[in-house]
Motif scaffolding. Structure first.
Motif, PDB file in Angstrom:
ATOM      1  N   LEU A  58     -11.196  -1.513  -0.618  1.00  0.00           N
ATOM      2  CA  LEU A  58      -9.932  -0.889  -1.001  1.00  0.00           C
ATOM      3  C   LEU A  58      -9.782  -0.830  -2.508  1.00  0.00           C
ATOM      4  N   ALA A 116       0.833  -1.203   0.000  1.00  0.00           N
ATOM      5  CA  ALA A 116       0.000   0.000   0.000  1.00  0.00           C
ATOM      6  C   ALA A 116       0.866   1.252   0.000  1.00  0.00           C
ATOM      7  N   ILE A 142      -5.538   5.853  -1.039  1.00  0.00           N
ATOM      8  CA  ILE A 142      -4.702   4.975  -0.201  1.00  0.00           C
ATOM      9  C   ILE A 142      -3.748   5.804   0.648  1.00  0.00           C
ATOM     10  N   PHE A 170      -2.749  -5.647  -2.182  1.00  0.00           N
ATOM     11  CA  PHE A 170      -1.510  -4.856  -2.321  1.00  0.00           C
ATOM     12  C   PHE A 170      -0.223  -5.678  -2.306  1.00  0.00           C
TER      13      PHE A 170
END
Ligand SMILES: *[C@@H]1O[C@H](CO)[C@@H](O)[C@H](O)[C@H]1NC(C)=O
Ligand SMILES: *[C@@H]1O[C@H](CO)[C@@H](O)[C@H](O)[C@H]1NC(C)=O
Ligand SMILES: *[C@@H]1O[C@H](CO)[C@@H](O)[C@H](O)[C@H]1NC(C)=O
Ligand SMILES: *[C@@H]1O[C@H](CO)[C@@H](O)[C@H](O)[C@H]1NC(C)=O
Ligand SMILES: *[C@@H]1O[C@H](CO)[C@@H](O)[C@H](O)[C@H]1NC(C)=O
Ligand SMILES: *[C@@H]1O[C@H](CO)[C@@H](O)[C@H](O)[C@H]1NC(C)=O
Ligand SMILES: *[C@@H]1O[C@H](CO)[C@@H](O)[C@H](O)[C@H]1NC(C)=O
Ligand SMILES: *[C@@H]1O[C@H](CO)[C@@H](O)[C@H](O)[C@H]1NC(C)=O
Ligand SMILES: *[C@@H]1O[C@H](CO)[C@@H](O)[C@H](O)[C@H]1NC(C)=O
Ligand SMILES: *[C@@H]1O[C@H](CO)[C@@H](O)[C@H](O)[C@H]1NC(C)=O
Ligand SMILES: *[C@@H]1O[C@H](CO)[C@@H](O)[C@H](O)[C@H]1NC(C)=O
Ligand SMILES: *[C@@H]1O[C@H](CO)[C@@H](O)[C@H](O)[C@H]1NC(C)=O
Length: 439
Positions: free
Chosen positions: A256, A223, A266, A374
């Motif tokens: 997400l 991330a 993010i 991620f």
């Protein structure tokens, strides 16, 4: 006996240096200075004070390897001999021998220790500011600043720390990667302070990359990369990072965004997990609010020994890294939803995984779990590391030397260490992979 002969010249030089600096200890030192190489070991000549460091080391058989190691670093030896009010955590011969036999063995470690910057950092990390006796150490961890002052490993105001605690009657020193050293002989006095003999060399805290990788915080690392925050976070000083575990990210995967077109979203999320300018170890956390890098506040609650950040519980506190401290939390914080009560995320019992119930109570509305987000392209830990959901338990860290050799293998590990993009592995053994800064 034999140890006196190999007592490094550096310490003898340091002794003279120290004499010149401090006129306080002239009484006994001038008397015996001419007979320096003879074995007039008992220092009970005139003053009945404790031995000086040179004498202590010469008379302690189990520290001969440490003494030799110090001897290779005259600046450090000189500094050490001239200091007062210090605590030295001295690895036993066996502790140093273990380094040589771990992983792929002697040559790698020997090479690393020839990197003098690293070796001096390592040695400095074994020196505490102030005299800490075993009686001063309790089950609640005490965070003690060390002399480690190389910003590669210690970009922390006041100095990189270790923490000391007792467990089952043992005095333990916990260092990078939550490596635990046990004090095997406590409170050996010398005229500059006190020495504790420890059974394992301390781990120098590594970079955020290294530490997060070893702690299996790969979703967080991914991330950070997607959000373009690598440079901002990895090279910074004095951060406290509340790091959601992989399963925490997994719990809200559906909420997400998955690609870099959403990097602002993010980044906004991540900066809500970072406090800048304060390195708050667990002992520093109390009922309070902390302002995050993103500008919004998080609420810290300490209740029944548990530490909560908004609704998330700290499941693995005090993972030290070069630029501060990481506390692993069990759910992702939502900057737009700070109302969650402490422990709301704690939907199952102490064994952890909050997805057991199928319905983890997360700070994000209408989310569901899928694969860990991620993590594409993020290296997975090669060690058997983390049992992150067992609260205060330590990472079971097994040093590995398995990383790819440096691309130009002729330059060896030390060469690899000296480059910012050097491989992990041997470097990670000491957290030396702070050099491994490239993501
Ligand atoms: C330590 O004591 C020994 C023996 O008395 C002496 O030779 C040496 O100079 C002393 N070192 C320091 C640093 O005072
Ligand atoms: C770090 O410590 C060493 C001695 O251990 C000292 O020589 C050096 O000046 C120190 N560096 C800084 C930046 O304080
Ligand atoms: C570790 O290995 C190096 C290189 O082989 C050697 O110089 C050193 O004395 C060894 N240390 C111990 C404690 O065995
Ligand atoms: C020893 O060091 C500690 C920690 O830095 C400090 O608090 C204390 O005042 C020092 N004591 C003396 C006598 O210098
Ligand atoms: C640490 O222990 C020593 C020896 O028992 C004592 O004199 C000292 O006051 C203690 N220091 C602290 C900070 O508790
Ligand atoms: C010794 O090391 C300490 C801690 O790194 C540093 O503050 C001090 O300046 C050093 N002293 C000398 C004489 O190098
Ligand atoms: C230490 O932190 C400062 C920012 O406070 C940064 O500029 C510097 O590059 C960092 N040093 C290292 C070695 O990461
Ligand atoms: C790291 O996290 C992943 C995803 O949550 C998990 O599958 C894996 O078992 C973890 N690895 C270790 C060594 O804990
Ligand atoms: C933290 O604050 C300092 C001082 O305001 C600033 O220089 C630094 O860039 C900030 N760090 C981050 C990661 O924003
Ligand atoms: C912190 O807050 C919690 C919940 O509000 C409360 O139970 C606890 O007693 C507080 N702790 C202290 C030290 O005030
Ligand atoms: C954040 O907390 C600080 C105190 O830590 C407080 O002064 C500030 O008003 C808070 N900000 C918000 C937006 O609540
Ligand atoms: C805020 O968090 C609570 C959990 O305490 C959750 O039930 C609620 O759906 C969340 N609200 C939003 C808007 O995400």
């Amino acid at each position: 006996m034999q140890f006196k002969n190999i007592l490094p010249a550096a310490l003898a030089v340091a002794a003279v240096y120290a004499q010149d600096d401090s006129s306080t200890s002239t009484a006994s030192s001038t008397a015996s200075s001419t007979a320096s190489s003879s074995s007039s070991s008992s220092s009970s000549s005139s003053t009945a004070g404790p031995a000086n460091l040179t004498q202590l080391l010469a008379n302690t058989a189990s520290l001969s390897a440490f003494t030799n190691l110090i001897g290779n670093y005259p600046d450090f030896a000189s500094n050490l001999s001239s200091r007062e009010n210090i605590t030295i955590l001295a690895p036993s011969n066996q502790a140093l021998r273990m380094l040589n036999s771990s992983g792929s063995g002697n040559s790698s470690v020997a090479s690393m220790l020839t990197n003098s910057d690293f070796a001096e950092a390592l040695l400095n990390y074994h020196v505490l500011d102030g005299e800490v006796y075993s009686q001063n150490i309790t089950a609640a961890p005490t965070f003690v600043p060390t002399y480690l002052n190389d910003t590669m490993y210690s970009n922390v105001t006041g100095g990189q720390v270790v923490f000391a605690r007792t467990e089952d009657g043992d005095v333990q020193i916990v260092s990078g990667l939550k490596s635990v050293s046990t004090v095997t002989e406590a409170n050996v006095p010398f005229n500059g302070g006190v020495v504790h003999i420890i059974d394992q060399v301390l781990m120098v805290p590594g970079s955020l990359n290294t530490v997060a990788t070893n702690a299996n915080l790969t979703a967080l690392l991914g991330a950070i990369r997607i959000a373009g925050l690598t440079d901002t976070l990895v090279g910074s000083s004095d951060l406290t990072i509340f790091a959601p575990s992989n399963s925490a990210f997994q719990d809200i995967a559906s909420a997400l965004p998955s690609n870099s077109s959403a990097m602002d979203v993010i980044a906004n999320l991540l900066t809500y997990h970072v406090v800048n300018g304060t390195v708050a170890y667990s002992a520093d956390l109390a009922n309070q609010t902390l302002t995050t890098l993103g500008g919004s506040n998080v609420t810290i609650t300490v209740v029944d020994g548990g530490i909560y950040v908004n609704g998330a519980q700290v499941v693995n506190p005090d993972v030290l890294y070069a630029g501060g401290v990481v506390h692993v939390i069990d759910s992702v914080l939502n900057p737009n939803n700070m109302t969650m009560p402490p422990g709301a995320s704690n939907s199952s019992s102490s064994t952890g995984s909050s997805s057991d119930d199928g319905e983890p109570d997360v700070a994000f509305d209408g989310t569901s779990s899928s694969a860990v987000p991620f993590t594409s392209g993020i290296p997975t830990p090669t060690t058997t590391v983390t049992d992150l959901v067992t609260t205060i338990d330590t990472l079971t860290y097994t040093p590995t030397m398995t990383a790819e050799p440096a691309s130009d293998s002729s330059e060896g590990i030390a060469g690899a260490l000296a480059r910012p993009t050097g491989a992990m592995g041997a470097a990670a053994l000491f957290g030396g992979a702070a050099f491994w800064a490239g993501m």
